[in-house]
Write an enzyme that holds these catalytic residues in place. Structure first.
Site, short mmCIF file in Angstrom:
data_model
loop_
_atom_site.label_atom_id
_atom_site.label_comp_id
_atom_site.label_asym_id
_atom_site.label_seq_id
_atom_site.Cartn_x
_atom_site.Cartn_y
_atom_site.Cartn_z
N ASN A 60 0.81 -1.22 0.00
CA ASN A 60 0.00 0.00 0.00
C ASN A 60 0.84 1.27 0.00
O ASN A 60 0.35 2.36 0.30
CB ASN A 60 -0.92 0.04 1.23
CG ASN A 60 -1.76 -1.20 1.37
OD1 ASN A 60 -1.56 -2.00 2.28
ND2 ASN A 60 -2.71 -1.39 0.47
N HIS A 77 -3.94 -4.45 8.67
CA HIS A 77 -3.41 -3.14 9.05
C HIS A 77 -3.53 -2.86 10.55
O HIS A 77 -3.26 -1.74 10.99
CB HIS A 77 -4.08 -2.00 8.26
CG HIS A 77 -3.71 -2.00 6.81
ND1 HIS A 77 -3.87 -0.90 5.99
CD2 HIS A 77 -3.20 -2.98 6.02
CE1 HIS A 77 -3.48 -1.20 4.76
NE2 HIS A 77 -3.07 -2.46 4.77
N HIS A 118 -0.42 -13.07 3.86
CA HIS A 118 -1.24 -11.88 3.67
C HIS A 118 -2.70 -12.29 3.62
O HIS A 118 -3.19 -12.79 2.61
CB HIS A 118 -0.81 -11.20 2.37
CG HIS A 118 -1.32 -9.82 2.22
ND1 HIS A 118 -0.73 -8.73 2.81
CD2 HIS A 118 -2.40 -9.33 1.57
CE1 HIS A 118 -1.40 -7.64 2.52
NE2 HIS A 118 -2.44 -7.98 1.76
N HIS A 139 -2.06 -7.47 6.07
CA HIS A 139 -3.30 -7.16 5.34
C HIS A 139 -4.37 -6.47 6.18
O HIS A 139 -5.04 -5.59 5.67
CB HIS A 139 -3.92 -8.40 4.67
CG HIS A 139 -5.21 -8.13 3.96
ND1 HIS A 139 -5.27 -7.39 2.79
CD2 HIS A 139 -6.50 -8.46 4.25
CE1 HIS A 139 -6.54 -7.32 2.39
NE2 HIS A 139 -7.31 -7.95 3.26
N HIS A 165 -2.84 -6.14 -3.27
CA HIS A 165 -2.66 -4.90 -4.04
C HIS A 165 -1.43 -4.96 -4.95
O HIS A 165 -1.01 -3.92 -5.48
CB HIS A 165 -2.56 -3.70 -3.10
CG HIS A 165 -3.86 -3.34 -2.45
ND1 HIS A 165 -4.87 -2.67 -3.10
CD2 HIS A 165 -4.33 -3.60 -1.20
CE1 HIS A 165 -5.90 -2.50 -2.28
NE2 HIS A 165 -5.60 -3.07 -1.12
#
Ligand SMILES: [Fe+2]
Ligand SMILES: [Fe+2]
Length: 271
Positions: free
Chosen positions: A40, A180, A153, A178, A68
């Site tokens: 990210n 966060h 993840h 993942h 991502h």
């Protein structure tokens, strides 16, 4: 060996915190190897080549990705020539780049870095368990590899917990990314594998998982999207896990959370 893993770098705030704080942490904690999840780092969506280089220049020996991975289209091409950038190993066959690589650290240690993506509340991917198992079998801990670091993840703590026990005794560290949000369960499992359900992000925690509060809150309240998600730009907390290993076996002897800067209470390894 002394290892540091840092969770998902979120936008400019996360990048700035890594640049400003990681070189000092490497010296202070006498780190031999650093892995950072960079999925990210570029405005919350993927990782451009300049931002990959920024993480490397700050001291990351390897950078991992996640769902991502391909948000920035240039990643599809530069990943092929960057052996220290590792994407989920269980992406569809033929995906560019690599899902595991043996990488030499600053003090000559050889570290097998593996990235895998989970299947619970995630987009469909191949079996992460068998993929990681095969990668470790091809480069076992204590033989070809001085350490094995697995970034799993995924969304569900059950799935990462199962992976930790599946690899217990075969990996130095199994850590989730993942969500966060850092979990409070950093520890060494009974077979000697360091484990933490989620490393947390390197981002501004005065946010909704790194995103400015208004739009995600609005979507939960109304079900209607009115604007794009914007990474929150307040001071980031670096968040991750510090691991010390037994040089004979490559297994973990110590696993402690690390949180520095920003709005989360600080936690520094006591060793
Ligand atoms: Fe993320
Ligand atoms: Fe993710």
């Amino acid at each position: 060996m002394r290892l540091l893993f840092l969770g998902d770098v979120m936008g400019r705030a996360g990048r700035d915190a890594v640049s400003e704080r990681l070189p000092g942490l490497i010296a202070e904690l006498r780190l031999d190897f650093v892995v950072i999840n960079g999925e990210n780092a570029s405005h919350g969506r993927g990782l451009t080549e300049p931002h990959f280089q920024l993480l490397r220049d700050a001291g990351a020996d390897a950078v991992t990705l996640g769902d991502h991975a391909w948000d920035q289209r240039d990643t599809l091409s530069y990943i092929v020539r960057e052996p220290t950038l590792v994407r989920p190993i269980n992406f569809a066959p033929g995906a560019p780049g690599r899902g595991a690589n043996l990488i030499e650290g600053r003090n000559g240690h050889r570290v097998l870095v593996i990235n895998a993506q989970g299947r619970v509340f995630m987009d469909p991917v191949d079996d992460p368990f068998r993929a990681v198992e095969a990668a470790i079998a091809a480069c076992p801990l204590g033989e070809q590899a001085d350490a094995v670091i697995v970034d799993f993840h995924t969304e569900a703590t059950s799935e990462i917990g199962a992976m930790g026990h599946f690899l217990d005794g075969k990996a130095t560290l199994v850590v989730g990314t993942h969500t966060h949000i850092p979990t409070a369960d950093a520890r060494v499992l009974r077979g000697g594998t360091a484990f933490m359900s989620d490393a947390g992000m390197c981002g501004d925690y005065d946010s909704v998982i790194g995103v400015e509060i208004d739009e995600p809150l609005n979507r939960f309240l109304t079900g209607i999207a009115t604007s794009r998600f914007t990474p929150s730009e307040g001071e980031a907390t670096l968040s991750g896990i510090f691991v010390e290993t037994d040089p004979q076996t490559g297994l973990a002897t110590l696993a402690q959370p690390l949180r520095v800067g920003g709005t989360l209470p600080p936690m520094l390894p006591t060793t």
